[in-house]
Design a protein around this motif. Structure first.
Motif, PDB file in Angstrom:
ATOM      1  N   PHE A   1       0.758  -1.019   0.057  1.00 63.40           N
ATOM      2  CA  PHE A   1      -0.130  -0.010   0.089  1.00 63.40           C
ATOM      3  C   PHE A   1       0.794   1.518  -0.007  1.00 63.40           C
ATOM      4  N   GLN A   2       1.832   1.235   0.669  1.00 63.04           N
ATOM      5  CA  GLN A   2       2.807   2.394   0.875  1.00 63.04           C
ATOM      6  C   GLN A   2       3.399   2.845  -0.737  1.00 63.04           C
ATOM      7  N   ILE A   3       4.116   1.676  -1.263  1.00 61.32           N
ATOM      8  CA  ILE A   3       4.609   1.633  -2.358  1.00 61.32           C
ATOM      9  C   ILE A   3       3.429   2.439  -3.513  1.00 61.32           C
ATOM     10  N   LEU A   4       2.237   1.637  -3.531  1.00 58.49           N
ATOM     11  CA  LEU A   4       1.272   2.260  -4.563  1.00 58.49           C
ATOM     12  C   LEU A   4       0.961   3.809  -4.159  1.00 58.49           C
ATOM     13  N   TYR A   5       0.935   4.093  -2.730  1.00 57.36           N
ATOM     14  CA  TYR A   5       0.427   5.257  -2.506  1.00 57.36           C
ATOM     15  C   TYR A   5       1.497   6.461  -2.722  1.00 57.36           C
ATOM     16  N   MET A   6       2.771   6.066  -2.528  1.00 56.05           N
ATOM     17  CA  MET A   6       3.780   7.105  -3.100  1.00 56.05           C
ATOM     18  C   MET A   6       3.564   7.158  -4.522  1.00 56.05           C
ATOM     19  N   PHE A   7       3.410   6.101  -5.450  1.00 57.25           N
ATOM     20  CA  PHE A   7       3.317   6.315  -7.095  1.00 57.25           C
ATOM     21  C   PHE A   7       1.960   7.216  -6.995  1.00 57.25           C
ATOM     22  N   TYR A   8       0.765   7.124  -6.281  1.00 51.53           N
ATOM     23  CA  TYR A   8      -0.398   8.079  -6.526  1.00 51.53           C
ATOM     24  C   TYR A   8       0.130   9.348  -5.960  1.00 51.53           C
ATOM     25  N   VAL A   9       0.823   9.591  -5.141  1.00 49.23           N
ATOM     26  CA  VAL A   9       1.188  11.103  -4.629  1.00 49.23           C
ATOM     27  C   VAL A   9       1.679  11.654  -5.792  1.00 49.23           C
ATOM     28  N   ASN A  10       2.674  10.920  -6.553  1.00 48.62           N
ATOM     29  CA  ASN A  10       3.653  11.450  -7.300  1.00 48.62           C
ATOM     30  C   ASN A  10       2.635  11.971  -8.762  1.00 48.62           C
ATOM     31  N   ALA A  11       1.768  11.051  -8.911  1.00 54.19           N
ATOM     32  CA  ALA A  11       0.916  11.347 -10.048  1.00 54.19           C
ATOM     33  C   ALA A  11      -0.090  12.488  -9.766  1.00 54.19           C
ATOM     34  N   VAL A  12      -0.535  12.614  -8.609  1.00 58.75           N
ATOM     35  CA  VAL A  12      -1.381  13.692  -8.311  1.00 58.75           C
ATOM     36  C   VAL A  12      -0.796  14.916  -8.512  1.00 58.75           C
ATOM     37  N   LEU A  13       0.471  14.971  -7.654  1.00 58.82           N
ATOM     38  CA  LEU A  13       1.291  16.349  -7.545  1.00 58.82           C
ATOM     39  C   LEU A  13       1.778  16.778  -9.032  1.00 58.82           C
ATOM     40  N   SER A  14       1.960  15.639  -9.881  1.00 56.65           N
ATOM     41  CA  SER A  14       2.455  16.297 -11.282  1.00 56.65           C
ATOM     42  C   SER A  14       1.094  16.427 -12.227  1.00 56.65           C
ATOM     43  N   GLY A  15       0.074  16.490 -11.462  1.00 55.45           N
ATOM     44  CA  GLY A  15      -1.112  16.818 -12.337  1.00 55.45           C
ATOM     45  C   GLY A  15      -1.672  15.655 -13.416  1.00 55.45           C
ATOM     46  N   GLU A  16      -0.906  14.409 -13.299  1.00 52.53           N
ATOM     47  CA  GLU A  16      -1.520  13.396 -14.306  1.00 52.53           C
ATOM     48  C   GLU A  16      -2.448  12.406 -13.820  1.00 52.53           C
TER      49      GLU A  16
ATOM     50  N   LEU B   1      -2.713  17.410  -1.000  1.00 47.49           N
ATOM     51  CA  LEU B   1      -1.417  16.924  -0.951  1.00 47.49           C
ATOM     52  C   LEU B   1      -0.399  18.045  -0.781  1.00 47.49           C
ATOM     53  N   SER B   2      -0.559  19.028  -1.304  1.00 49.97           N
ATOM     54  CA  SER B   2       0.259  20.165  -1.647  1.00 49.97           C
ATOM     55  C   SER B   2       0.312  20.866  -0.133  1.00 49.97           C
TER      56      SER B   2
ATOM     57  N   ASN C   1       4.101  16.364   5.090  1.00 47.94           N
ATOM     58  CA  ASN C   1       4.662  15.100   4.444  1.00 47.94           C
ATOM     59  C   ASN C   1       3.672  14.409   3.442  1.00 47.94           C
ATOM     60  N   PRO C   2       3.542  14.874   2.126  1.00 47.75           N
ATOM     61  CA  PRO C   2       2.475  13.972   1.539  1.00 47.75           C
ATOM     62  C   PRO C   2       2.588  12.653   1.053  1.00 47.75           C
ATOM     63  N   TYR C   3       3.769  12.235   1.409  1.00 45.31           N
ATOM     64  CA  TYR C   3       4.205  10.540   1.223  1.00 45.31           C
ATOM     65  C   TYR C   3       3.892   9.615   2.618  1.00 45.31           C
ATOM     66  N   ASN C   4       3.339  10.593   3.592  1.00 48.40           N
ATOM     67  CA  ASN C   4       3.066   9.773   4.768  1.00 48.40           C
ATOM     68  C   ASN C   4       1.293   9.923   4.876  1.00 48.40           C
TER      69      ASN C   4
ATOM     70  N   ILE D   1      -4.197  12.210   6.505  1.00 45.41           N
ATOM     71  CA  ILE D   1      -5.528  11.884   7.256  1.00 45.41           C
ATOM     72  C   ILE D   1      -5.605  13.240   8.111  1.00 45.41           C
ATOM     73  N   GLY D   2      -4.649  13.369   8.687  1.00 43.21           N
ATOM     74  CA  GLY D   2      -4.518  14.658   9.633  1.00 43.21           C
ATOM     75  C   GLY D   2      -4.951  15.759   8.878  1.00 43.21           C
ATOM     76  N   GLN D   3      -4.336  16.219   7.571  1.00 43.17           N
ATOM     77  CA  GLN D   3      -4.827  17.416   6.765  1.00 43.17           C
ATOM     78  C   GLN D   3      -6.126  17.362   6.470  1.00 43.17           C
ATOM     79  N   GLY D   4      -6.708  16.101   5.901  1.00 47.89           N
ATOM     80  CA  GLY D   4      -7.766  15.957   5.365  1.00 47.89           C
ATOM     81  C   GLY D   4      -8.918  15.874   6.387  1.00 47.89           C
ATOM     82  N   ARG D   5      -8.615  15.624   7.875  1.00 45.10           N
ATOM     83  CA  ARG D   5      -9.650  15.265   8.874  1.00 45.10           C
ATOM     84  C   ARG D   5      -9.156  15.955  10.102  1.00 45.10           C
ATOM     85  N   GLY D   6      -8.842  17.297   9.846  1.00 46.14           N
ATOM     86  CA  GLY D   6      -8.280  17.962  11.142  1.00 46.14           C
ATOM     87  C   GLY D   6      -9.120  18.119  12.157  1.00 46.14           C
TER      88      GLY D   6
END
Length: 426
Positions: free
Chosen positions: A228-243, A253-254, A258-261, A266-271
């Motif tokens: 999950f962490q590996i796939l999540y890191m790919f997801y973060v890169n894709a979102v931050l690059s706009g793909e 994420l921006s 630490n967007p890769y955590n 969750i802390g940012q989205g569910r403050g």
């Protein structure tokens, strides 16, 4: 039996359609809740229902204690009469709707299909009447998929996978769930997508889960966490690059430290979750009372503490005047104190205990309801900690009532075979 089932279908369809009619009475009262109350006022039927399904009485007792404790909290906190009545009404309505749903599913679990069909029609014609007050402003900024389309397509996916699984097309069922999950993530509804992706994986590996030893469960858990962490890191890169993803995901994420955590996300989205913890620390025993007012925007300001002071003050002032929580579990504690929290946690624990036993139960796997059971279970794991307290009068009665009814139907089927649980081999 068919006549009895038809009457139940009509009742649940009527309940669904009436959900779009609201009245202003001690806050907002939905006409479907009035209908549920009128239909559930049959004490002889409730007594029989409790005998058929002992969990009904357990849920009712927990909610009743929650109501009494909330009353005490409101009186001792000198809460306003309007907020008192709103808080009490929400819990009382929840008790009524839970009873109604238990009675409906006790008649025949198959009415879940009629309910979903009715919800699709209602949402297409009238939209969702259960939005939070500030949802409209969010809809202007972000994708409409989460608020307008997904509520409809979710029910459509439930129905499709019910029939594919019923016909024993297991691979097709899994493929539909995972594909729809990926589409949801791509359309900026991340949590919804994960529900369906994990649901598809559980259904695919259900036989493995049934016979898995504790050591193997631990090993699989570690493997899944790493994957999950590996796939999540790919997801973060894709979102931050706009793909991939959308505006909402990109903004979250921006703004995350630490967007890769994923826990930082969750802390940012569910403050509100963490702000509620701070508020609970200040009144842990009896809470702050129903719809507790955030005096001086103290707690809301904590949500924006990482922003500059002017923007923090502007966001705090523009949000709702109550202490934020966005959690069923923490919302109960925030409003009613520790005993209120224990009441809701007991409902959560009881439901999860029954749901997990169904997920690894071979008989449950044979029923066409298995995909719905799995998906409801995953959603409840998110709703209880990260969704608003008013869910106790909307989604929770439906999901919990269905899961507990299926559980007890399977437990009792040796003495009384329930034909609705049988697959269609035609």
């Amino acid at each position: 039996m068919n006549l009895f089932r038809n009457k139940s279908n009509i009742r649940i369809v009527l309940y669904s359609l009436l959900s779009s009619v609201q009245m202003s009475f001690v806050g907002t009262l939905i006409l479907s809740e009035v209908y549920a109350g009128l239909f559930s006022l049959n004490f002889r039927r409730i007594k029989q229902l409790q005998l058929n399904n002992p969990d009904v009485k357990r849920i009712q007792k927990a909610l009743f204690i929650f109501l009494l404790i909330q009353m005490l909290s409101d009186v001792l906190n000198h809460n306003s009469m309007n907020n008192m009545l709103r808080g009490w009404a929400a819990i009382a309505v929840s008790l009524v709707v839970f009873t109604f749903m238990f009675r409906m599913f006790d008649d025949t679990p198959r009415i879940i299909l009629a309910f979903m069909c009715a919800e699709i029609v209602r949402l297409i014609l009238f939209g969702d009447s259960n939005f939070e007050q500030d949802t409209s402003s969010v809809m202007e900024d972000y994708s409409l998929f989460k608020f307008k389309i997904a509520p409809i397509t979710n029910y459509i996916t439930y129905l499709i996978t019910f029939y594919t699984y019923n016909k024993r097309k297991d691979k097709l069922t899994v493929a539909i769930l995972i594909l729809y999950g990926l589409i949801s993530v791509g359309l900026d509804y991340r949590s919804n997508g994960l529900f369906f992706i994990f649901g598809g994986l559980i259904i695919h590996f259900r036989k493995v889960l049934m016979n898995m030893t504790l050591a193997r469960k631990i090993g699989i858990t570690i493997f899944v966490a790493i994957l999950f962490q590996i796939l999540y890191m790919f997801y973060v890169n894709a979102v931050l690059s706009g793909e991939f993803g959308g505006k909402h995901a990109g903004d979250q994420l921006s703004e995350t430290g630490n967007p890769y955590n994923p826990f930082s996300l969750i802390g940012q989205g569910r403050g509100e979750f963490f702000v509620a913890i701070e508020a609970i620390k200040d009144a842990p025993w009896l809470g702050h009372g129903s719809w507790a007012v955030d005096e001086g925007n103290h707690y809301r300001s904590l949500m924006f503490k990482d922003l500059d002071k002017d923007r923090s003050r502007m966001l705090a002032m523009s949000s709702s005047g109550v202490i934020p929580s966005h959690s069923v579990l923490l919302g109960a504690w925030l409003y009613g104190g520790v005993i209120a929290f224990l009441c809701i946690f007991y409902i959560f624990w009881l439901t999860m205990k029954r749901a997990f036993s169904l997920i690894v139960n071979e008989r449950a796997m044979e029923t066409p309801y298995y995909p719905i059971i799995v998906l409801f279970t995953i959603q409840l794991l998110w709703i209880f900690p990260f969704s608003p307290l008013p869910h106790i009068r909307s989604l929770l009665p439906l999901m919990i009532g269905f899961i507990l009814t299926i559980y007890h139907s399977i437990q009792n089927e040796e003495d009384d075979e329930e034909e609705d649980l049988l697959p269609d081999n035609g």
